[in-house]
Motif scaffolding. Sequence first.
Motif, PDB file in Angstrom:
ATOM      1  N   UNK A   3      53.309  26.334  20.700  1.00 18.07           N
ATOM      2  CA  UNK A   3      51.964  26.963  21.328  1.00 18.07           C
ATOM      3  C   UNK A   3      51.577  28.473  20.781  1.00 18.07           C
ATOM      4  N   UNK A   4      53.016  29.213  20.844  1.00 17.84           N
ATOM      5  CA  UNK A   4      52.586  30.593  20.396  1.00 17.84           C
ATOM      6  C   UNK A   4      52.327  30.531  18.892  1.00 17.84           C
ATOM      7  N   UNK A   5      52.786  29.497  17.985  1.00 22.02           N
ATOM      8  CA  UNK A   5      52.393  29.215  16.769  1.00 22.02           C
ATOM      9  C   UNK A   5      50.780  29.158  16.734  1.00 22.02           C
ATOM     10  N   UNK A   6      50.434  28.231  17.601  1.00 23.29           N
ATOM     11  CA  UNK A   6      49.085  27.947  17.508  1.00 23.29           C
ATOM     12  C   UNK A   6      48.055  29.197  18.023  1.00 23.29           C
ATOM     13  N   UNK A   7      48.399  29.904  18.908  1.00 21.84           N
ATOM     14  CA  UNK A   7      47.887  31.297  19.395  1.00 21.84           C
ATOM     15  C   UNK A   7      47.834  32.132  18.371  1.00 21.84           C
ATOM     16  N   UNK A   8      48.896  32.441  17.553  1.00 18.62           N
ATOM     17  CA  UNK A   8      49.128  33.702  16.477  1.00 18.62           C
ATOM     18  C   UNK A   8      48.241  33.042  15.417  1.00 18.62           C
ATOM     19  N   UNK A   9      48.128  31.768  15.065  1.00 16.25           N
ATOM     20  CA  UNK A   9      47.335  31.323  13.803  1.00 16.25           C
ATOM     21  C   UNK A   9      45.963  31.370  14.192  1.00 16.25           C
ATOM     22  N   UNK A  10      45.668  31.196  15.307  1.00 11.55           N
ATOM     23  CA  UNK A  10      44.036  31.247  15.816  1.00 11.55           C
ATOM     24  C   UNK A  10      43.593  32.793  15.683  1.00 11.55           C
ATOM     25  N   UNK A  11      44.361  33.793  16.208  1.00 13.73           N
ATOM     26  CA  UNK A  11      43.977  34.999  16.039  1.00 13.73           C
ATOM     27  C   UNK A  11      44.013  35.775  14.502  1.00 13.73           C
ATOM     28  N   UNK A  12      44.998  35.141  13.947  1.00 10.01           N
ATOM     29  CA  UNK A  12      45.166  35.840  12.448  1.00 10.01           C
ATOM     30  C   UNK A  12      43.983  35.246  11.728  1.00 10.01           C
ATOM     31  N   UNK A  13      43.151  34.267  12.118  1.00  7.48           N
ATOM     32  CA  UNK A  13      41.732  34.311  11.528  1.00  7.48           C
ATOM     33  C   UNK A  13      41.098  35.398  11.496  1.00  7.48           C
ATOM     34  N   UNK A  14      41.054  36.089  12.588  1.00  8.49           N
ATOM     35  CA  UNK A  14      40.164  37.327  12.790  1.00  8.49           C
ATOM     36  C   UNK A  14      40.999  38.704  12.469  1.00  8.49           C
ATOM     37  N   UNK A  15      42.222  38.871  12.605  1.00 13.33           N
ATOM     38  CA  UNK A  15      42.800  40.163  12.742  1.00 13.33           C
ATOM     39  C   UNK A  15      44.444  39.838  12.311  1.00 13.33           C
ATOM     40  N   UNK A  16      45.181  40.790  11.880  1.00 15.17           N
ATOM     41  CA  UNK A  16      46.496  40.557  11.646  1.00 15.17           C
ATOM     42  C   UNK A  16      47.422  40.397  12.954  1.00 15.17           C
ATOM     43  N   UNK A  17      48.401  39.479  12.768  1.00 15.34           N
ATOM     44  CA  UNK A  17      49.225  39.266  14.024  1.00 15.34           C
ATOM     45  C   UNK A  17      50.828  39.667  13.469  1.00 15.34           C
ATOM     46  N   UNK A  18      51.529  40.507  14.306  1.00 11.14           N
ATOM     47  CA  UNK A  18      52.675  40.716  14.201  1.00 11.14           C
ATOM     48  C   UNK A  18      53.614  39.981  15.245  1.00 11.14           C
ATOM     49  N   UNK A  59      63.106  29.434  11.543  1.00 10.64           N
ATOM     50  CA  UNK A  59      62.426  28.713  12.286  1.00 10.64           C
ATOM     51  C   UNK A  59      61.081  29.011  12.626  1.00 10.64           C
ATOM     52  N   UNK A  60      60.810  30.394  13.153  1.00 10.14           N
ATOM     53  CA  UNK A  60      59.554  30.669  13.539  1.00 10.14           C
ATOM     54  C   UNK A  60      58.479  30.433  12.253  1.00 10.14           C
ATOM     55  N   UNK A  61      58.929  30.690  10.994  1.00 10.17           N
ATOM     56  CA  UNK A  61      57.786  30.690   9.921  1.00 10.17           C
ATOM     57  C   UNK A  61      57.285  29.562   9.677  1.00 10.17           C
ATOM     58  N   UNK A  62      57.847  28.249  10.161  1.00 14.55           N
ATOM     59  CA  UNK A  62      57.534  27.164   9.986  1.00 14.55           C
ATOM     60  C   UNK A  62      56.108  26.989  10.825  1.00 14.55           C
ATOM     61  N   UNK A  63      55.076  26.574  10.193  1.00 13.88           N
ATOM     62  CA  UNK A  63      53.869  26.331  10.635  1.00 13.88           C
ATOM     63  C   UNK A  63      52.616  27.784  10.831  1.00 13.88           C
ATOM     64  N   UNK A  64      53.421  29.032  10.657  1.00 10.85           N
ATOM     65  CA  UNK A  64      52.489  29.975  10.873  1.00 10.85           C
ATOM     66  C   UNK A  64      51.815  30.271   9.653  1.00 10.85           C
ATOM     67  N   UNK A  65      50.768  30.731   9.848  1.00 14.39           N
ATOM     68  CA  UNK A  65      49.635  31.194   8.625  1.00 14.39           C
ATOM     69  C   UNK A  65      50.048  32.177   7.863  1.00 14.39           C
ATOM     70  N   UNK A  66      49.628  32.733   6.811  1.00  9.96           N
ATOM     71  CA  UNK A  66      49.770  34.032   5.954  1.00  9.96           C
ATOM     72  C   UNK A  66      49.544  35.032   6.771  1.00  9.96           C
ATOM     73  N   UNK A  67      48.438  35.086   7.715  1.00 14.09           N
ATOM     74  CA  UNK A  67      47.964  36.269   8.324  1.00 14.09           C
ATOM     75  C   UNK A  67      48.876  36.801   9.508  1.00 14.09           C
TER      76      UNK A  67
END
Length: 333
Positions: free
Chosen positions: A42-57, A67-75
């Motif tokens: 769920x955290x991955x999904x939220x991070x990826x959704x926000x990363x479509x609009x601004x950088x996420x740290x 482990x965390x990197x799996x599924x995360x977008x480049x943003x």
Amino acid sequence: MTDPQTHVMPAEEAPHQATFMQWPVHPKVYRDRIFREMVQQTITDIANAIAEFEPVYLLADGAEHRRARRGLSDGVTLWDIPTDDLWCRDAGPIFVQGSDGTLAQRQIQFNGWGRRQPHRNDAAIAARVAERLDLPLLPSGLVGEGGGVEQSGHGLLMAHESSWVNPNRNPGLSRDEIGARLCTALGAERIIWSPGLVGEDITDYHIDSLARFTGPERVLITLPDRPDPRDPFHKAALETHDILAAAGLEIEVIPEPTRARIEHPDFVASYANYYVCNGAVIAPYFGDAETDEIAAQALARHYPGREIVMLNVDPLGELGGGIHCATQQMPAG
């Protein structure tokens, strides 16, 4: 040393540099591996959704990065800052802007919602982010959580007393003393208090799961269509609504879902627990087609010109929180 500048926490809808989030890992918090992985997804999904609009740290111990990197977008960029849990609104950095336009962080010390949960790493996150960004960390003299106070960005705050005037956070401080310190910390002129509710959830009823500013004196609030007089949350929510109305705020009500995917008394199905980022509003939907649509339309009215992105974040609702609880904005400098 007295701070020579006035520092203000800008409105959430003001331009951002980035969003901060946290990776949930603590084994005493997430004893069930499968549920922990659901929450991480769920955290991955939220991070990826926000990363479509601004950088996420995304903050996580370096040992968790693979482990965390799996599924995360480049943003989404991973930072090596250890975490316990995901609630970045509460434990993460609180950014404020000086009168000269420069950024700083305001330290409201996190203590695990009154020492109710392990928080050794989370209690240090704000200081570690400030060190990495080389930003001053300005004291507030308060213990608490960012989700316990809602700011308009235009001089007005609202909060539940239960989350602040509480011996598990600020023993010995009166409501007026806490209110004055919050106003100084976030650059506000006044605060509207409502009693809230002590001891019924881990946060002592954070305001951001109920009501949000969408303008200088405009509020969006989630309320049950048919309040149960035996439900303490319903009673407290209606009391907050009436206090905000009596203060002269413009209020729009979104009904809670009546046919959510998860029906459990402890499940938090709050449409108010959304996050505003550059160009979008990231919001929850709960499977009730009628109320999901009402919420989407209300958000579109309150945030014109922004895309409304609705996500299934039910695992956060099972934990008692939502999207806003999991995020923290870094304003544009």
